[in-house]
Design an enzyme around this catalytic site. Structure first.
Site, mmCIF file in Angstrom:
data_model
loop_
_atom_site.group_PDB
_atom_site.id
_atom_site.type_symbol
_atom_site.label_atom_id
_atom_site.label_comp_id
_atom_site.label_asym_id
_atom_site.label_seq_id
_atom_site.Cartn_x
_atom_site.Cartn_y
_atom_site.Cartn_z
ATOM 1 C CB SER A 96 46.531 45.934 43.565
ATOM 2 O OG SER A 96 46.439 46.191 42.212
ATOM 3 N N GLY A 97 44.769 43.405 42.172
ATOM 4 C CA GLY A 97 44.878 42.210 41.330
ATOM 5 C C GLY A 97 44.153 41.005 41.900
ATOM 6 C CE LYS A 100 40.071 45.262 45.438
ATOM 7 N NZ LYS A 100 41.442 44.815 45.112
ATOM 8 C CD GLU A 223 36.114 53.589 49.531
ATOM 9 O OE1 GLU A 223 35.290 53.591 50.447
ATOM 10 O OE2 GLU A 223 37.248 53.137 49.639
HETATM 11 P P1 ATP Z 1 42.665 46.635 41.699
HETATM 12 O O1 ATP Z 1 42.337 46.868 43.144
HETATM 13 O O2 ATP Z 1 44.084 46.944 41.364
HETATM 14 O O3 ATP Z 1 41.688 47.264 40.753
HETATM 15 P P2 ATP Z 1 41.332 44.083 41.469
HETATM 16 O O4 ATP Z 1 41.318 43.292 42.718
HETATM 17 O O5 ATP Z 1 40.114 44.864 41.136
HETATM 18 O O6 ATP Z 1 42.601 45.033 41.455
HETATM 19 P P3 ATP Z 1 41.044 42.984 38.828
HETATM 20 O O7 ATP Z 1 41.047 44.340 38.199
HETATM 21 O O8 ATP Z 1 39.753 42.249 38.864
HETATM 22 O O9 ATP Z 1 41.661 43.056 40.291
HETATM 23 O O10 ATP Z 1 42.153 42.139 38.080
HETATM 24 C C1 ATP Z 1 42.421 40.762 38.374
HETATM 25 C C2 ATP Z 1 43.398 40.242 37.335
HETATM 26 O O11 ATP Z 1 42.785 40.247 36.059
HETATM 27 C C3 ATP Z 1 44.656 41.077 37.219
HETATM 28 O O12 ATP Z 1 45.742 40.207 37.028
HETATM 29 C C4 ATP Z 1 44.417 41.909 35.976
HETATM 30 O O13 ATP Z 1 45.623 42.190 35.323
HETATM 31 C C5 ATP Z 1 43.540 40.984 35.128
HETATM 32 N N1 ATP Z 1 42.610 41.758 34.272
HETATM 33 C C6 ATP Z 1 41.729 42.685 34.702
HETATM 34 N N2 ATP Z 1 41.007 43.179 33.669
HETATM 35 C C7 ATP Z 1 41.460 42.533 32.549
HETATM 36 C C8 ATP Z 1 41.099 42.586 31.163
HETATM 37 N N3 ATP Z 1 40.130 43.389 30.710
HETATM 38 N N4 ATP Z 1 41.764 41.780 30.307
HETATM 39 C C9 ATP Z 1 42.747 40.941 30.762
HETATM 40 N N5 ATP Z 1 43.122 40.835 32.061
HETATM 41 C C10 ATP Z 1 42.484 41.611 32.946
#
Ligand code: ATP
Length: 301
Positions: A96-97, A100, A223
């Protein structure tokens, strides 16, 4: 006693109104924030031409992509490079984070990356007309909502010109025929909020069917994280594999079992691509992937 109750009501009612008022103000602020976000979306780059919509599966390349959500925010992507082959299944996995979902947001141009290149069919996505770019993409969100309406309405609202043959075809491809047969009024059964409730797996397949009706050249599939029973999980795996025969599929996989057969799996960690390979290659060569697989009971203990 009545007087006392009335007095209590008199005391409590304004608090209730205040709470309600506060909630409304909060909702209002959230709406303003969303409008601001939409206003701040990247715009059309002048002089863009060409048609991306319609046609063969699209290929995507990320090359040295760097991105942060704001000048004062930490980097989310730091020189991200990987390839999504045209026609086939590519999976993004990672903790997570890892960044992706941000990959999806950048492909859809809800944000523009600050460095590097994202290209579709060999051309920088900023050079494609925005509407054309979005029209060639299908996006299925993690826990896609089912609208309060008939199943048919749920399928065609983004593709009003869909034909009966087209609908029948996507129902077959998304293994939803059984569901339609089971519903009392078939496709015209009311589902969602006040109708027949669909399971998490069925909801995601309805969302895939809805996206497929628009004939995307690239399907972005986040997913479902909700627990799926064994039947729904194996159906989803079949559907993803089958859809990938006709269009490019990029899936954010939360369950490795869905993507063990993917052509390419991209392992992301803390805004970087740490490994790329097939399931077997990554099991052998990437400790993080091995760990993800082990925690998801894909490996013998
Ligand atoms: P998950 O599996 O939990 O969805 P992820 O791998 O998809 O995680 P992202 O959602 O792309 O990760 O987030 C990556 C980073 O960017 C995280 O630190 C998140 O807090 C930050 N982030 C995501 N969306 C935003 C946004 N709209 N504004 C500011 N920061 C964001």
């Amino acid at each position: 006693l009545i007087a006392f109750l009335l007095y209590l009501f008199y005391l409590v009612a304004p608090v209730g109104q205040l709470v309600q008022g506060f909630t409304e103000v909060q909702n209002g602020l959230a709406a303003v924030r969303r409008i601001r976000e939409v206003e701040e979306l990247p715009g059309e780059v002048a002089g863009t031409t060409g048609h991306l919509a319609g046609g063969a599966p699209a290929g995507v390349v990320f090359e040295g992509v760097a991105f942060r959500y704001g000048d004062d925010r930490p980097a989310v992507h730091d020189s991200v490079s990987f390839e999504v082959a045209a026609g086939g299944l590519t999976a993004l996995v990672g903790p997570s984070g890892a960044g992706k979902s941000t990959v999806f947001a950048l492909i859809e141009r809800f944000y523009d990356h600050q460095a590097g290149t994202i290209a579709i069919d060999g051309r920088d996505i900023r050079e494609w007309p925005l509407a054309g770019l979005r029209a060639c993409l299908g996006y299925v969100e993690q826990d896609a909502p089912v609208l309060d309406g008939t199943l048919r309405e749920n399928l065609v609202f983004a593709a009003p010109d869909a034909t009966e043959t087209g609908i029948a075809r996507v129902l077959e491809r998304t293994r939803l025929e059984d569901l339609v047969a089971r519903l009392p009024e078939g496709l015209d059964t009311r589902v969602g909020h006040r109708g027949v409730m669909l399971s998490g797996g069925e909801r995601q397949r309805v969302a895939i069917a809805r996206a497929l009706l628009r004939g995307p050249r690239l399907l972005l599939l986040d997913e479902a994280t909700s627990q799926l029973d064994a039947v729904n999980e194996s159906r989803l795996r079949e559907v993803v594999a089958e859809v990938a025969k006709e269009t490019t599929v990029l899936v954010i996989a939360h369950r490795l079992s869905t993507v063990t057969g993917a052509d390419r799996i991209v392992v992301m960690e803390a805004g970087r691509v740490r490994a790329v390979g097939t399931h077997d290659e990554l099991l052998a060569g990437d400790p993080l992937y091995r760990e993800l697989a082990a925690t998801q009971f894909l490996l013998p203990t």
